[in-house]
Design a protein around this motif. Structure first.
Motif, PDB file in Angstrom:
ATOM      1  N   SER A   4       1.663  -6.763 -12.191  1.00 53.67           N
ATOM      2  CA  SER A   4       2.624  -5.673 -12.365  1.00 53.67           C
ATOM      3  C   SER A   4       3.473  -5.546 -11.120  1.00 53.67           C
ATOM      4  N   TRP A   6       5.618  -3.109  -8.633  1.00 51.54           N
ATOM      5  CA  TRP A   6       5.565  -1.719  -8.219  1.00 51.54           C
ATOM      6  C   TRP A   6       6.524  -1.511  -7.059  1.00 51.54           C
ATOM      7  N   TYR A  33      -2.404   4.681 -10.051  1.00 51.93           N
ATOM      8  CA  TYR A  33      -2.789   3.274 -10.058  1.00 51.93           C
ATOM      9  C   TYR A  33      -3.614   2.993 -11.305  1.00 51.93           C
ATOM     10  N   TYR A  34      -3.806   1.713 -11.582  1.00 57.54           N
ATOM     11  CA  TYR A  34      -4.592   1.305 -12.739  1.00 57.54           C
ATOM     12  C   TYR A  34      -6.074   1.351 -12.377  1.00 57.54           C
ATOM     13  N   HIS A  69      -2.813  -2.748  -9.551  1.00 59.90           N
ATOM     14  CA  HIS A  69      -1.403  -2.840  -9.952  1.00 59.90           C
ATOM     15  C   HIS A  69      -0.565  -1.810  -9.198  1.00 59.90           C
ATOM     16  N   SER A  70      -0.862  -1.656  -7.918  1.00 62.86           N
ATOM     17  CA  SER A  70      -0.168  -0.674  -7.088  1.00 62.86           C
ATOM     18  C   SER A  70      -0.233  -1.109  -5.623  1.00 62.86           C
ATOM     19  N   ARG A 121       2.909 -13.031  -5.831  1.00 65.24           N
ATOM     20  CA  ARG A 121       1.896 -12.127  -6.357  1.00 65.24           C
ATOM     21  C   ARG A 121       0.884 -11.775  -5.276  1.00 65.24           C
ATOM     22  N   TYR A 144       4.109  -7.182  -6.131  1.00 58.75           N
ATOM     23  CA  TYR A 144       3.513  -7.552  -7.425  1.00 58.75           C
ATOM     24  C   TYR A 144       2.034  -7.782  -7.195  1.00 58.75           C
TER      25      TYR A 144
END
Length: 147
Positions: A4, A6, A33-34, A69-70, A121, A144
């Motif tokens: 993801s 961010w 966040y996830y 993902h943050s 990433r 990412y």
């Protein structure tokens, strides 16, 4: 799930590391966040409560593999001479900004072009954003992460 993208902006302060750490605390405290172990797609009886500390967050194997993902997936800011590494963040240098954007003092109007900076990433970037008079206004963080 896949990675993801961010991004965050905070008011400018001279202490870049302090701004980074403060943002990470805010994201954690506000649960922005996830949290896979407590995700809505899990049956309610399998959901775990939100962690109380970042250490508790990172103890969970699912988080270690999938991330949040943050910006919580980034642990430190590296220096301009250091090579990007997993879970690090690097500030855009004046030379890099000049090469990519044509200015050493990016503004909010330049943000859509930040994709042109090197990025990978599980790696973050940050840049000081300036007003039209060239005064620092914000620190912008983006990256990412996650699997």
């Amino acid at each position: 799930m896949g990675a993801s993208g961010w991004d965050y902006a905070v008011p400018y302060q001279e202490d870049l590391v302090g701004a980074f750490e403060g943002l990470r605390r805010k994201v954690f405290e506000e649960r922005e966040y996830y949290w896979g172990p407590g995700a809505d797609w899990r049956p309610e009886e399998e959901r775990l409560p939100w962690p109380e500390t970042m250490d508790e967050l990172w103890e969970h194997e699912l988080v270690q593999h999938e991330g949040t993902h943050s910006i919580l997936d980034i642990f430190r800011i590296i220096g301009p001479e250091e090579k990007p590494d997993y879970c690090t963040m690097k500030q855009v240098t004046d030379e890099e900004a000049l090469r990519v954007l044509g200015t050493r003092k990016p503004t909010r109007a330049h943000v859509p072009r930040f994709e042109e900076f090197d990025h990978w990433r599980w790696y973050g970037r940050c840049a000081v954003l300036h007003d039209d008079q060239g005064e620092p206004q914000e620190i912008y963080f983006w990256g990412y992460s996650g699997d």
